[in-house]
Motif scaffolding. Structure first.
Motif, PDB file in Angstrom:
ATOM      1  N   TRP A 103      -7.691 -35.169  13.244  1.00  0.00           N
ATOM      2  CA  TRP A 103      -6.896 -33.952  13.401  1.00  0.00           C
ATOM      3  C   TRP A 103      -5.497 -34.321  13.884  1.00  0.00           C
ATOM      4  CZ3 TRP A 103      -9.454 -29.567  11.888  1.00  0.00           C
ATOM      5  CH2 TRP A 103     -10.855 -29.643  11.827  1.00  0.00           C
ATOM      6  N   LYS A 104      -4.503 -33.650  13.359  1.00  0.00           N
ATOM      7  CA  LYS A 104      -3.117 -33.894  13.771  1.00  0.00           C
ATOM      8  C   LYS A 104      -2.499 -32.601  14.269  1.00  0.00           C
ATOM      9  CE  LYS A 104       1.371 -35.548  12.056  1.00  0.00           C
ATOM     10  NZ  LYS A 104       2.112 -36.094  10.882  1.00  0.00           N
ATOM     11  N   GLY A 105      -1.757 -32.702  15.366  1.00  0.00           N
ATOM     12  CA  GLY A 105      -1.118 -31.514  15.891  1.00  0.00           C
ATOM     13  C   GLY A 105      -0.280 -31.823  17.111  1.00  0.00           C
ATOM     14  N   VAL A 106      -0.011 -30.777  17.869  1.00  0.00           N
ATOM     15  CA  VAL A 106       0.844 -30.860  19.049  1.00  0.00           C
ATOM     16  C   VAL A 106      -0.004 -30.720  20.300  1.00  0.00           C
ATOM     17  CG1 VAL A 106       2.830 -29.838  20.245  1.00  0.00           C
ATOM     18  CG2 VAL A 106       2.713 -29.781  17.742  1.00  0.00           C
ATOM     19  N   SER A 107       0.204 -31.576  21.258  1.00  0.00           N
ATOM     20  CA  SER A 107      -0.501 -31.457  22.529  1.00  0.00           C
ATOM     21  C   SER A 107      -0.152 -30.127  23.179  1.00  0.00           C
ATOM     22  CB  SER A 107      -0.105 -32.616  23.447  1.00  0.00           C
ATOM     23  OG  SER A 107      -0.648 -32.442  24.729  1.00  0.00           O
ATOM     24  N   LEU A 108      -1.169 -29.404  23.657  1.00  0.00           N
ATOM     25  CA  LEU A 108      -0.894 -28.136  24.339  1.00  0.00           C
ATOM     26  C   LEU A 108      -0.015 -28.370  25.559  1.00  0.00           C
ATOM     27  CD1 LEU A 108      -1.287 -25.123  24.773  1.00  0.00           C
ATOM     28  CD2 LEU A 108      -3.420 -25.637  25.978  1.00  0.00           C
ATOM     29  N   ARG A 149      -5.612 -20.774  36.560  1.00  0.00           N
ATOM     30  CA  ARG A 149      -6.950 -21.341  36.725  1.00  0.00           C
ATOM     31  C   ARG A 149      -7.575 -21.708  35.383  1.00  0.00           C
ATOM     32  NH1 ARG A 149     -11.901 -18.478  40.149  1.00  0.00           N
ATOM     33  NH2 ARG A 149     -13.481 -20.084  39.712  1.00  0.00           N
ATOM     34  N   GLU A 150      -7.375 -20.836  34.399  1.00  0.00           N
ATOM     35  CA  GLU A 150      -7.946 -21.072  33.073  1.00  0.00           C
ATOM     36  C   GLU A 150      -6.932 -20.710  31.996  1.00  0.00           C
ATOM     37  OE1 GLU A 150     -11.655 -19.054  32.511  1.00  0.00           O
ATOM     38  OE2 GLU A 150     -12.651 -20.099  34.162  1.00  0.00           O
ATOM     39  N   VAL A 151      -7.188 -21.217  30.790  1.00  0.00           N
ATOM     40  CA  VAL A 151      -6.363 -20.905  29.629  1.00  0.00           C
ATOM     41  C   VAL A 151      -7.273 -20.314  28.558  1.00  0.00           C
ATOM     42  CG1 VAL A 151      -4.761 -21.788  27.903  1.00  0.00           C
ATOM     43  CG2 VAL A 151      -4.829 -22.828  30.187  1.00  0.00           C
ATOM     44  N   VAL A 152      -6.944 -19.128  28.083  1.00  0.00           N
ATOM     45  CA  VAL A 152      -7.767 -18.410  27.105  1.00  0.00           C
ATOM     46  C   VAL A 152      -7.167 -18.575  25.710  1.00  0.00           C
ATOM     47  CG1 VAL A 152      -8.745 -16.177  26.443  1.00  0.00           C
ATOM     48  CG2 VAL A 152      -8.410 -16.734  28.873  1.00  0.00           C
ATOM     49  N   LYS A 162      -8.578 -29.308  31.711  1.00  0.00           N
ATOM     50  CA  LYS A 162      -8.975 -29.703  30.366  1.00  0.00           C
ATOM     51  C   LYS A 162      -7.937 -29.237  29.343  1.00  0.00           C
ATOM     52  CE  LYS A 162     -11.742 -31.563  27.316  1.00  0.00           C
ATOM     53  NZ  LYS A 162     -11.893 -33.032  27.245  1.00  0.00           N
ATOM     54  N   ALA A 163      -7.375 -28.065  29.560  1.00  0.00           N
ATOM     55  CA  ALA A 163      -6.390 -27.517  28.625  1.00  0.00           C
ATOM     56  C   ALA A 163      -5.148 -28.394  28.536  1.00  0.00           C
ATOM     57  CB  ALA A 163      -6.015 -26.097  29.027  1.00  0.00           C
ATOM     58  N   ILE A 164      -4.731 -28.970  29.668  1.00  0.00           N
ATOM     59  CA  ILE A 164      -3.500 -29.762  29.667  1.00  0.00           C
ATOM     60  C   ILE A 164      -3.762 -31.260  29.509  1.00  0.00           C
ATOM     61  CG2 ILE A 164      -2.224 -28.044  30.997  1.00  0.00           C
ATOM     62  CD1 ILE A 164      -2.578 -29.849  33.460  1.00  0.00           C
ATOM     63  N   HIS A 165      -5.019 -31.625  29.221  1.00  0.00           N
ATOM     64  CA  HIS A 165      -5.290 -33.031  28.899  1.00  0.00           C
ATOM     65  C   HIS A 165      -4.448 -33.391  27.678  1.00  0.00           C
ATOM     66  CE1 HIS A 165      -7.317 -36.615  27.408  1.00  0.00           C
ATOM     67  NE2 HIS A 165      -7.882 -36.738  28.606  1.00  0.00           N
ATOM     68  N   PRO A 166      -3.811 -34.550  27.669  1.00  0.00           N
ATOM     69  CA  PRO A 166      -2.904 -34.880  26.555  1.00  0.00           C
ATOM     70  C   PRO A 166      -3.556 -34.879  25.179  1.00  0.00           C
ATOM     71  CG  PRO A 166      -3.319 -36.797  27.969  1.00  0.00           C
ATOM     72  CD  PRO A 166      -3.827 -35.595  28.697  1.00  0.00           C
ATOM     73  N   ASP A 167      -4.891 -35.009  25.116  1.00  0.00           N
ATOM     74  CA  ASP A 167      -5.569 -35.034  23.822  1.00  0.00           C
ATOM     75  C   ASP A 167      -6.148 -33.688  23.413  1.00  0.00           C
ATOM     76  OD1 ASP A 167      -4.908 -37.675  23.522  1.00  0.00           O
ATOM     77  OD2 ASP A 167      -6.825 -38.437  24.241  1.00  0.00           O
ATOM     78  N   THR A 168      -5.892 -32.641  24.183  1.00  0.00           N
ATOM     79  CA  THR A 168      -6.214 -31.280  23.748  1.00  0.00           C
ATOM     80  C   THR A 168      -5.022 -30.796  22.939  1.00  0.00           C
ATOM     81  OG1 THR A 168      -7.602 -30.821  25.688  1.00  0.00           O
ATOM     82  CG2 THR A 168      -6.713 -28.928  24.497  1.00  0.00           C
TER      83      THR A 168
END
Length: 356
Positions: A116-121, A135-138, A164-170
């Motif tokens: 998969w290719k894309g932009v890190s969140l 606290r969370e990202v929806v 987890k949302a800001i992990h560089p591989d998400t």
């Protein structure tokens, strides 16, 4: 047919339901580390959404300093990265639970793998800023439909904890195996969350909302929870990381084989670390022998191929068993953790064969 023309024989997906469309990958015939899009499994909760290509936008709002809307062209212009990974439905192998549970009776093909290719969140959130309260990202998709249990229409939406949302591989992905993501797999963009079950990788992404509390949408608080008991919700816990697991791809279950040398071949994968070993047993688990591992060192999220040379000298019926272990010390159990929605099956893999 011309005598020189060869008949091309191809595997096919196994349909579990038509509306919504749910199909298994022919995983036992997939000996490539990247599954072609036409063989990638399909898991849907609702009919496919209608999306106007020219009207595509992704909004980021909520607990951010600067709410923003990104176009597909905006995403394509930003620094990108590629993630090669296993994607596994949380209900993969549900058909093997005992006692049986309700739901799509997936066998071992509700999983696939590709790039998969894309932009890190995390890269996108640099533009919006994040408040200290998050606290969370929806993540909300375009797909929606009616839920009989709640007597209403709902969009598919899931959250991730902020870490987890800001992990560089998400990433927010727009390509699969070098091409735009196929419509049935989330075109034009979808979330990709390595090492978590596939429900986390929301398809047809339309909106991201950062929140200061806990998200309680039905696909978060009702579905994708482990319920240990049949008749009550005591002890329920969320489905998140992929369990350590393996599958014997060859020989097939109930195969009839000749005496001689046979290759026992399969894959192993995990949601924590990487696979450290796979063992096989030919005597109902009394003794175990290590297999040869074939790992792609450039893909920490992919499955590991393994093989074992079996010298089948005596005729008779055999049960071939395989179990995997990861670098966090997690090993496949003899029996999977039973839960009434049938998630996370990872019992020791086995096939029965007859030597003639």
């Amino acid at each position: 047919m011309d005598k020189n023309e060869k008949l091309l024989i191809r595997p096919y997906l196994r349909t579990r339901s038509l509306v919504p469309e749910n199909q298994e990958s022919p995983i036992e015939f997939m000996n490539t580390p990247s599954i072609p899009e036409e063989y990638f499994y399909k898991r849907n909760h609702f009919p496919y959404p209608e999306i106007q290509k020219n009207a595509f936008e992704l909004s980021i709002e909520g607990e951010v300093q600067r709410p923003m809307v990104f176009s597909l062209q905006d995403l394509l212009s930003l620094p990108s990265k590629e993630i090669a990974m296993v994607m596994e439905c949380a209900g993969n192998k549900r058909a093997f639970f005992e006692p049986k549970v309700f739901g799509e009776q997936w066998e071992m093909g509700a999983m696939s793998q590709g790039v998969w290719k894309g932009v890190s969140l995390a890269e996108l959130l640099k533009y919006t800023g994040v408040t200290y309260r998050v606290r969370e990202v929806v993540f909300e998709g375009h797909d929606y439909g009616y839920r009989n249990d709640l007597n209403g229409e709902y969009r598919f939406a899931r959250s991730l904890p902020i870490d987890k949302a800001i992990h560089p591989d998400t990433i927010i992905a727009y390509e699969y195996n070098g091409k735009p993501i196929p419509f049935k797999h989330g075109y034009p963009i979808r979330l990709i969350v390595p090492q978590w079950y596939g429900m986390a990788s929301v398809k047809w992404l339309r909106k991201i909302t950062l929140i200061a509390n806990t998200f309680n949408g039905p696909f978060q608080a009702i579905d994708y929870m482990y319920y240990p008991f049949k008749d009550n919700d005591i002890g329920k816990t969320p489905v998140t990381r992929i369990n350590v697991n393996s599958t014997i791809l060859q020989p097939h279950d109930l195969a009839q084989l000749d005496t001689g040398i046979h290759t026992v071949f399969g894959i192993a994968w995990t949601g924590m670390g990487t696979i450290s070993e796979v063992e096989v047993s030919l005597d109902q688990g009394v003794t175990w022998e290590k297999t040869q591992l074939y790992q792609d060192l450039n893909s920490m999220y992919g499955w590991t191929y393994w093989s074992y040379k079996w010298y089948a000298e005596k005729k008779g019926e055999y049960v071939l068993m395989a179990r995997a272990k990861d670098t966090y010390g997690r090993m496949q159990p003899s029996n999977a953790f039973w839960n009434r929605k049938g998630y996370g099956f990872n019992a020791i893999s086995s096939v029965r064969v007859k030597i003639e």
